[in-house]
Every structure is written in C-alpha cells, then in structure tokens.
Design a protein around this motif. Structure first.
Motif, PDB file in Angstrom:
ATOM      1  N   LEU A 230       3.819  -9.827  13.512  1.00  0.00           N
ATOM      2  CA  LEU A 230       3.289  -8.462  13.602  1.00  0.00           C
ATOM      3  C   LEU A 230       4.342  -7.398  13.302  1.00  0.00           C
ATOM      4  CD1 LEU A 230       1.081  -8.661  16.825  1.00  0.00           C
ATOM      5  CD2 LEU A 230       0.286  -8.440  14.477  1.00  0.00           C
ATOM      6  N   GLU A 231       5.571  -7.653  13.751  1.00  0.00           N
ATOM      7  CA  GLU A 231       6.599  -6.601  13.648  1.00  0.00           C
ATOM      8  C   GLU A 231       7.532  -6.803  12.455  1.00  0.00           C
ATOM      9  OE1 GLU A 231       8.633  -6.276  17.420  1.00  0.00           O
ATOM     10  OE2 GLU A 231       6.751  -5.997  18.514  1.00  0.00           O
ATOM     11  N   GLY A 232       7.262  -7.822  11.651  1.00  0.00           N
ATOM     12  CA  GLY A 232       8.086  -8.055  10.461  1.00  0.00           C
ATOM     13  C   GLY A 232       9.500  -8.538  10.802  1.00  0.00           C
ATOM     14  N   ARG A 233       9.625  -9.179  11.951  1.00  0.00           N
ATOM     15  CA  ARG A 233      10.945  -9.710  12.311  1.00  0.00           C
ATOM     16  C   ARG A 233      11.158 -11.074  11.666  1.00  0.00           C
ATOM     17  NH1 ARG A 233      12.274  -8.920  18.695  1.00  0.00           N
ATOM     18  NH2 ARG A 233      11.081  -7.032  19.071  1.00  0.00           N
ATOM     19  N   THR A 234      12.421 -11.445  11.527  1.00  0.00           N
ATOM     20  CA  THR A 234      12.740 -12.775  11.001  1.00  0.00           C
ATOM     21  C   THR A 234      12.619 -13.796  12.129  1.00  0.00           C
ATOM     22  OG1 THR A 234      14.300 -11.793   9.461  1.00  0.00           O
ATOM     23  CG2 THR A 234      14.540 -14.156   9.882  1.00  0.00           C
ATOM     24  N   TYR A 235      11.864 -14.869  11.868  1.00  0.00           N
ATOM     25  CA  TYR A 235      11.720 -15.937  12.869  1.00  0.00           C
ATOM     26  C   TYR A 235      12.546 -17.137  12.436  1.00  0.00           C
ATOM     27  CZ  TYR A 235       9.640 -19.340  16.022  1.00  0.00           C
ATOM     28  OH  TYR A 235       9.468 -20.291  16.997  1.00  0.00           O
ATOM     29  N   ARG A 236      13.417 -17.610  13.321  1.00  0.00           N
ATOM     30  CA  ARG A 236      14.242 -18.777  12.988  1.00  0.00           C
ATOM     31  C   ARG A 236      13.575 -20.058  13.485  1.00  0.00           C
ATOM     32  NH1 ARG A 236      18.364 -14.952  13.003  1.00  0.00           N
ATOM     33  NH2 ARG A 236      18.177 -14.633  15.242  1.00  0.00           N
ATOM     34  N   ILE A 237      13.446 -21.004  12.562  1.00  0.00           N
ATOM     35  CA  ILE A 237      12.905 -22.324  12.903  1.00  0.00           C
ATOM     36  C   ILE A 237      14.095 -23.266  13.034  1.00  0.00           C
ATOM     37  CG2 ILE A 237      11.469 -24.242  12.089  1.00  0.00           C
ATOM     38  CD1 ILE A 237      10.018 -22.176  10.284  1.00  0.00           C
ATOM     39  N   TYR A 238      14.233 -23.892  14.204  1.00  0.00           N
ATOM     40  CA  TYR A 238      15.391 -24.753  14.423  1.00  0.00           C
ATOM     41  C   TYR A 238      15.020 -26.223  14.248  1.00  0.00           C
ATOM     42  CZ  TYR A 238      17.716 -20.625  16.253  1.00  0.00           C
ATOM     43  OH  TYR A 238      18.277 -19.377  16.374  1.00  0.00           O
ATOM     44  N   GLY A 239      15.312 -26.764  13.074  1.00  0.00           N
ATOM     45  CA  GLY A 239      15.219 -28.198  12.825  1.00  0.00           C
ATOM     46  C   GLY A 239      13.807 -28.769  12.773  1.00  0.00           C
ATOM     47  N   TYR A 240      13.771 -30.105  12.583  1.00  0.00           N
ATOM     48  CA  TYR A 240      12.525 -30.889  12.545  1.00  0.00           C
ATOM     49  C   TYR A 240      11.513 -30.336  11.532  1.00  0.00           C
ATOM     50  CZ  TYR A 240      14.505 -32.832  16.830  1.00  0.00           C
ATOM     51  OH  TYR A 240      15.344 -33.411  17.752  1.00  0.00           O
ATOM     52  N   LYS A 241      12.010 -29.607  10.532  1.00  0.00           N
ATOM     53  CA  LYS A 241      11.184 -29.079   9.430  1.00  0.00           C
ATOM     54  C   LYS A 241      10.054 -28.169   9.916  1.00  0.00           C
ATOM     55  CE  LYS A 241      11.838 -33.500   7.132  1.00  0.00           C
ATOM     56  NZ  LYS A 241      11.138 -34.683   6.695  1.00  0.00           N
ATOM     57  N   GLY A 242      10.168 -27.703  11.162  1.00  0.00           N
ATOM     58  CA  GLY A 242       9.090 -26.859  11.692  1.00  0.00           C
ATOM     59  C   GLY A 242       7.867 -27.671  12.092  1.00  0.00           C
ATOM     60  N   LYS A 243       8.058 -29.010  12.136  1.00  0.00           N
ATOM     61  CA  LYS A 243       6.900 -29.855  12.464  1.00  0.00           C
ATOM     62  C   LYS A 243       6.866 -30.238  13.937  1.00  0.00           C
ATOM     63  CE  LYS A 243       6.485 -31.834   7.837  1.00  0.00           C
ATOM     64  NZ  LYS A 243       6.287 -33.066   7.057  1.00  0.00           N
ATOM     65  N   GLN A 244       7.759 -29.643  14.753  1.00  0.00           N
ATOM     66  CA  GLN A 244       7.741 -29.957  16.185  1.00  0.00           C
ATOM     67  C   GLN A 244       6.465 -29.399  16.808  1.00  0.00           C
ATOM     68  OE1 GLN A 244       9.835 -28.091  14.373  1.00  0.00           O
ATOM     69  NE2 GLN A 244      11.465 -27.268  15.655  1.00  0.00           N
ATOM     70  N   VAL A 245       5.941 -30.164  17.764  1.00  0.00           N
ATOM     71  CA  VAL A 245       4.615 -29.859  18.330  1.00  0.00           C
ATOM     72  C   VAL A 245       4.721 -29.458  19.802  1.00  0.00           C
ATOM     73  CG1 VAL A 245       2.391 -30.926  18.957  1.00  0.00           C
ATOM     74  CG2 VAL A 245       3.411 -31.370  16.720  1.00  0.00           C
ATOM     75  N   ARG A 246       3.958 -28.427  20.166  1.00  0.00           N
ATOM     76  CA  ARG A 246       3.879 -27.952  21.551  1.00  0.00           C
ATOM     77  C   ARG A 246       2.415 -27.866  21.932  1.00  0.00           C
ATOM     78  NH1 ARG A 246       8.206 -29.051  20.943  1.00  0.00           N
ATOM     79  NH2 ARG A 246      10.129 -27.850  20.956  1.00  0.00           N
ATOM     80  N   ASP A 247       2.125 -28.119  23.219  1.00  0.00           N
ATOM     81  CA  ASP A 247       0.738 -27.884  23.655  1.00  0.00           C
ATOM     82  C   ASP A 247       0.713 -26.617  24.496  1.00  0.00           C
ATOM     83  OD1 ASP A 247       1.963 -29.129  25.903  1.00  0.00           O
ATOM     84  OD2 ASP A 247       0.021 -29.883  26.593  1.00  0.00           O
ATOM     85  N   ASN A 248      -0.214 -25.756  24.163  1.00  0.00           N
ATOM     86  CA  ASN A 248      -0.204 -24.382  24.680  1.00  0.00           C
ATOM     87  C   ASN A 248      -1.374 -24.138  25.614  1.00  0.00           C
ATOM     88  OD1 ASN A 248       1.947 -23.152  22.746  1.00  0.00           O
ATOM     89  ND2 ASN A 248       0.603 -24.439  21.501  1.00  0.00           N
ATOM     90  N   ILE A 249      -1.040 -23.548  26.749  1.00  0.00           N
ATOM     91  CA  ILE A 249      -2.103 -23.247  27.720  1.00  0.00           C
ATOM     92  C   ILE A 249      -2.017 -21.776  28.091  1.00  0.00           C
ATOM     93  CG2 ILE A 249      -0.638 -23.989  29.681  1.00  0.00           C
ATOM     94  CD1 ILE A 249      -3.250 -24.998  31.010  1.00  0.00           C
TER      95      ILE A 249
END
Ligand SMILES: NC(=O)c1ccc[n+]([C@@H]2O[C@H](COP(=O)([O-])OP(=O)(O)OC[C@H]3O[C@@H](n4cnc5c(N)ncnc54)[C@H](O)[C@@H]3O)[C@@H](O)[C@H]2O)c1
Length: 346
Positions: A230-249
């Motif tokens: 939304l704010e046009g900030r740079t987001y850093r992805i750390y490793g695992y090709k961005g394929k790391q998975v989280r479950d969100n509640i």
C-alpha cells in the motif's frame, strides 16, 4: 460486572480481546506501556489502538504499566482480582531478541512469572490464558521432508498434511533467543497449571494477524507485507525463494479460542493455534494476491539468506484444540484477512 485483565492491550491480539470482552459486558483492565514502539520505532507505535479502544469501549480502563514491574503488577492484581487474565504483552520478534537479549527475557519470561505469581496470590481460580508461539519448537518443524512446488513448499508425506502438533519436541532445536524466552514462559505457565492446579493454558501461535497490527519489518508478516504494497515500501524476502509457508489466523479467532478455554478450562493445557492449512500461504502467494487486490506492484528485494531458524513450512495442526473445544473453529478465511489488510471490499 465480571472483570478481566488483558496485558498487551494496545497490541494486535490484546486490543481485539478488550473489544470482545467489552461487547460481552465485562469490565476490562488493560496493561500496556507501548513498549512495541520502543522495540520497533514509529511503525510499532500502538497509540492509535489505545485511542480506538478508549472510544469504542464502555468499561475499559488503561494502565500504563510494565509487566516487568513486579510490585506494580502485584498491586494491580490485588486491586482488580480479575476473573480472567489474557496475557498478550511480549517482545515478539526473533531478530530483535538477539540485539536486546535482556529486554527480551525480562519481558517474555520474567514478566510472565510476575503475572503468574500475582495471579496465584490474588485470583488462583481465574483462567490464565498465555499467548505462546510456535517458535517454542525451534526449527524442529524443518526436519519434516518437504516438496518444492511452484509457489510454495509443502510437506512431502501426506500423513503430515495437517501440520505440526503439540508433540513436536521443544528441546535440542534452534529457537532464537525469542523462542527460548517464550519457551521459558510457556513452561512456567504449564507448571502453574500442573503444580498449583491453576487453570492456565498456552496457545502456541502460528501467524496471528489483522488490520489492527502496528506492523513493522521485524514483526507482523502479513500486515507488514500489506503495508509495503500500500505504501510503496520495499519488502525484503529472506531466503527459501519466497516459498516459505505460514498459517494465518485472525486475532478474533484467537480471542474466541481463549473464551472457549475460559468457559471450560483444563489446567496446564497446551494448544497449537493458527489458521491451519486452509489459511496457509507462502510469501510469493501472498504478494500475488495482495497485488491483485490493490492493483499495485510490490517493490520486493530478495535477500539470498534465510532468517536464522526460520520455519520453511509451518502449518498448525488444530486437531487437539478442535477436539477439546468442538464449538471453536477458524471463522475468518485468508481471503477475508487479506482484504481487511488492504481495505478492499468484497
Ligand atoms: N502476531 C503473531 O504473529 C504472533 C505469533 C505467535 C505468537 N504471538 C504472541 O502473541 C502475543 C500477542 O502478539 P501481538 O501480535 O498482539 O503482539 P503486539 O506486539 O501487537 O502486542 C503486544 C503488546 O504488548 C505491549 N508490551 C510489550 N512489552 C510490554 C511490557 N513490558 N509491559 C507492558 N506491555 C508491553 C506492546 O506495547 C504491545 O502493544 C505475544 O505474546 C506474541 O509473542 C504472536
């Protein structure tokens, strides 16, 4: 009128719990010293949440108290004698803990002990709900065999499909100092249930989220990602090709689990809590959907080194919680969470 005490009341889960209890007719005492701002700078400032609570509630009283203040905590418990305690105050970041180990341990472990002792002295019969974390398992979940799919990692064995349950070991694994201080608190909370018979519970969270998170790069994965889009900030992805998975509640589903426990407590209980497989998402998938919802393109930077001890694929197995509290379930779907984070309507 029943009285509850909520720590971390200006934070994501704490503020949700304050509103939930207020709507149910409780008088709620909130404890928060805005230490999140001290941890994460202006992004972590929770003043807006506090202002929202004051405006939105009928019987809420804020206490600018530090959970490390043992005497102050004891005094507050003596005054209030709450019928329910929800402990959400924390130093919540893995990476920050290495930079501020004493603050991390003092808030997470010692602060929890202060609350447990105050509760034992003033209201030992009252349910004591502690928000623990899946980092108590350290990186042991990474030992499960994984398959790499186009946009995410997943468990290779179909028997592991439901994810990580509470039998995962918590020792001989790399936790981060944050995981270690939370594991200390988690064991203390269990012990006050087992040794003293107090109605305590640990909820070991996956990713807890919602639009009231004062998200910062170091904490609040999904809300921070949405903020960057939304704010046009740079987001850093750390490793695992961005394929790391989280479950969100969503925080509201965490609060309903706490209330289910409070209505029928099982002393010393431990539950994993997260969005489960249905609400799981990889960073790549989350970025794609947030871009679709907003019509914007994220400025992403790939850092070819994962965060130390980061989970590669983490899905909370919710079987135990669902079995002990059949009326509880995840009610806010991932799509609704994502829409909420970027303010998109249906
Ligand atoms: N958000 C997640 O993804 C996640 C995942 C797993 C576990 N948890 C746990 O759930 C709990 C709540 O998480 P959250 O996302 O709502 O965190 P949050 O940072 O939004 O809220 C915590 C609140 O505690 C306050 N606080 C910090 N130190 C304090 C102190 N010494 N005294 C008084 N108040 C203090 C902060 O100012 C903040 O408002 C934490 O225990 C966290 O470790 C969160």
């Amino acid at each position: 009128m029943k009285k509850a005490l909520v720590t971390g009341s200006s934070g994501l889960v704490g503020s949700e719990m304050v509103v939930t209890l207020d709507e149910l007719g409780w008088a709620v005492h909130g404890v928060d010293n805005n230490m999140r701002r001290d941890f994460f700078g202006p992004d972590g400032d929770t003043t807006a949440n506090l202002t929202r609570l004051v405006g939105a509630t009928e019987h809420f009283e804020h206490h600018e108290l530090d959970v490390r203040d043992r005497v102050g905590v004891g005094r507050l418990f003596d005054d209030v004698r709450p019928s329910l305690l929800m402990h959400c105050a924390a130093q919540p970041s893995h990476d920050l803990a290495a930079r501020r180990p004493f603050d991390d341990f003092d808030v997470n472990a010692v602060g929890t002990l202060n609350l447990l002792e105050a509760a034992r002295a003033s209201c030992p019969e009252s349910p004591f709900v502690f928000l623990s974390t899946n980092k108590v398992y350290g990186d042991a979940p990474n030992e499960l065999e994984l398959v790499e799919l186009e946009t995410r990692y997943d468990y290779a064995d179909p028997g592991s499909r439901d994810g990580i349950d509470e039998t995962c070991r918590i020792d001989a694994t790399l936790h981060s100092l944050f995981g270690a201080s939370k594991a200390a608190a988690d064991l203390l909370v269990q012990e006050y249930g087992r040794y003293f018979g107090m109605p305590t519970v640990c909820f070991r969270g996956g990713c807890l989220t919602g639009s009231n998170h004062a998200s910062a790069e170091l904490h609040g994965f999904l809300a921070y990602l949405a903020r960057c889009v939304l704010e046009g900030r740079t987001y850093r992805i750390y490793g695992y090709k961005g394929k790391q998975v989280r479950d969100n509640i969503h925080a509201s589903d965490v609060c309903s689990a706490a209330l289910a426990f409070a209505a029928a407590p099982r002393p010393g209980a431990v539950y994993n809590i997260g969005g489960g497989r249905e609400n799981s998402v990889s960073i790549l998938e989350a970025i794609a959907r947030l871009e679709e919802l907003t019509g914007r393109t994220l400025d992403a930077e790939y850092v070819d080194e994962p965060r130390r001890g980061d989970h590669i694929c983490y899905i909370s197995d919710l079987s135990r919680l669902r079995s002990d509290y059949p009326s509880w379930d995840v009610t806010v779907e991932l799509e609704e969470i994502l829409r909420g984070l970027v303010g998109a309507s249906r």
